[in-house]
Design an enzyme around this catalytic site. Sequence first.
Site: not given
Ligand code: IVH
Length: 695
Positions: A35, A37-39, A84, A114, A116, A118, A137, A174, A226, A313, A407, A410, A425, A431
């Site tokens: 780190d 050296e990088f800095d 979505s 894949e 998902k 968060d 988005r 993401e 992704y 999910k 409480c 008080c 209370c 209080c």
């Molecule tokens: S694909 C049309 N792949 O989940 C498909 N989405 O409601 C485009 N997300 O808004 C999304 N991991 O923010 C895709 N491996 C993944 C994901 C992913 C998280 C989120 C993304 C999207 C929401 C889907």
Amino acid sequence: MMDSKEARVEIESLREQLNYHNNKYYVDNSPEISDFEFDALMRRLMELEAQYPEFSDPLSPSVRVGSDRTAEFASVAHRYPMLSLSNTYSIEELTAFVERIEREAEQQTEFACELKFDGTAISLTYEDGRLVRAVTRGDGATGDDVTANVKTIRTIPLTLSGENIPKMFEIRGEIFMPYASFDRLNAEREAAGEQLFANPRNAAAGTLKQQQSAVVAKRGLDCILYQMAGDNLPFSSHIENLEAARSWGFKVSEYMTLCRGAKEVVEYINHWDQARKSLPYPTDGVVIKVNNFALRRTLGFTAKSPRWAVAYKFKAESALTKLLSVDFQVGRTGAITPVANLEPVLLAGTTVKRASLHNAEQIAALDIRIGDMVYVEKGGEIIPKITGVELSERCTDSAPFEYITHCPECGTELVRFEGEAKHYCPNQGGCRPQILGRIIHFIRRKAMNIDGLGAETVELLFNSGLIADIADLYTLRATDLAVLPRLGEKSADNIINSIEASKAVPFARVLFGIGIRFVGETTAKYMASHFKSIDALMAADKQALQEAEEVGDKIADAVLEYFADPVNIAIIERLRAAGLQFEGEQTERASDILEGKNVVVSGKFTTYSRDEIKALIEQHGGKNQSGVSSNTDFIVAGENMGPAKLQKAEKLGITILSEQQFTELIAGVATTTATPAEVEQPKAAEQQVTQTTLF
Ligand code: IVH
């Protein structure tokens, strides 16, 4: 001093080295240099860039440290909409999805499985191998341009290298906050008396919208890509394209797996439902996508989501741990909240020590007892919830929980209001947490917006006897504050200035700020626009109160109770004497001087805050726009107006007003007339949709 040619050679070499090592460290997790050296390389580059500004490059690795300029986010239309995914929590539905696609394809199909992630979705555009834009988005059709912030995320390559890179393409992914960054951030916020982020997702989304990219740079965001879209992607399947993207420098999940048939997909899900618990970042499911682009095209889209993908999910995680004791917190309205102290347990990536218990009824309904083994679950809130008791592990000598009657702060006997599950209370005036809570609520950004005063300073002022209620804030002088420990002269001046500025805060926010029980931001707005003045509100009886929108029985009673208390009336009179706004609607027209005008506000101001300028624009009939466009009539520019905006404004010939000119204009003594700029209409974005454009 070196000559300019030598400087350029060194700058280019440093950039190349830094990009290489950045990628090794952040994307490949296999650093080759320390780190330190990088800095040192980074410092040298920044030094040279400062000396030779002619070689500046918006994509230099030095942008990773961010800037402290205030950013505004222009809205940008997505070239390809950001859709979505349809969701399911059921393995049966998921199996049905896989089988339906196999039937339609008439053969066994390849699925890319894949995680998902968060966080919050981002779309990155690259042209000639360089990052040109990063857009959130938004509503799926239009998002915010957050490029400056995104450039500080070290796993996102600024420039690409490798083979088959399309001239222009979009890649989506993401942006998320790893648990370690999240815990560090919340610990810092707690120490500073700032509001905590409820979960890593909110923290990531909030950080991405920060106005200063230097703040973003410090928060440790990460990004996994992704999905790709473009007119000439190199391959005809999802996984091949993402593998190529990985070779160009993107962080693509190493857990993306090709599965065939429902059985393999379900195995992948079952594996990750457990295995995700040891990942360093949050995930909330698995995404299953058809791998082959030709099949994706046949399957097509519904209005909201592709037919070729689905998200499975995971159910909320829970953990079992021992209930050690229960604390009772007293809020600003006197509401009592029981909080459980637990034996520390790991849940969804973070250690949990406290959990919310809501109220007496819930404790009784679940028959929760001290010493019980209890189930805790994480919802969207900061504090997890207790959802049940493991009765098989209950000690034989345990006794039912006895809720407090007085409480804890008080000693006053608690009361319950009809229809309310919480105890209160009633000792509002005596209080301590209620008094402090009311002052802290009053200074909040959404109420009086008194900057510089935080929970800690309020406590300090209260303890030193300088304030005992909200009206006392308006008697403070800078010299009173300067004597407090840890508060310098400059911060004291800032506080006094922002107390002064709060006198211009519109009536609705004052009404919210005084903290009438159950009167939230929206109710305060409705009441302000219905009654138009505090006098009219105070004169209203129950029936008249309920004529305002959203005001029912409970709120009407709370308002009557508030105004029946002479202590509150005295505070209001003192605030009124101090010059606070106790009449007028926020949206009430002050004049029509800006009628039909589209205005953009940019930069930092001295007399007003940016929000106040925006409010003034509305009050005078104008409309606020977030980005400069051909129909912008004029710009009110403060200090440090964004250079991109300035350039665009100049190009479109739009009038720029200073804060002073603007205030003169609305005061009706305009020396500058804001004339709509005559500009040509921009051409509609060409929407080319060809073979590989898939989203
Ligand atoms: S694909 C049309 N792949 O989940 C498909 N989405 O409601 C485009 N997300 O808004 C999304 N991991 O923010 C895709 N491996 C993944 C994901 C992913 C998280 C989120 C993304 C999207 C929401 C889907």
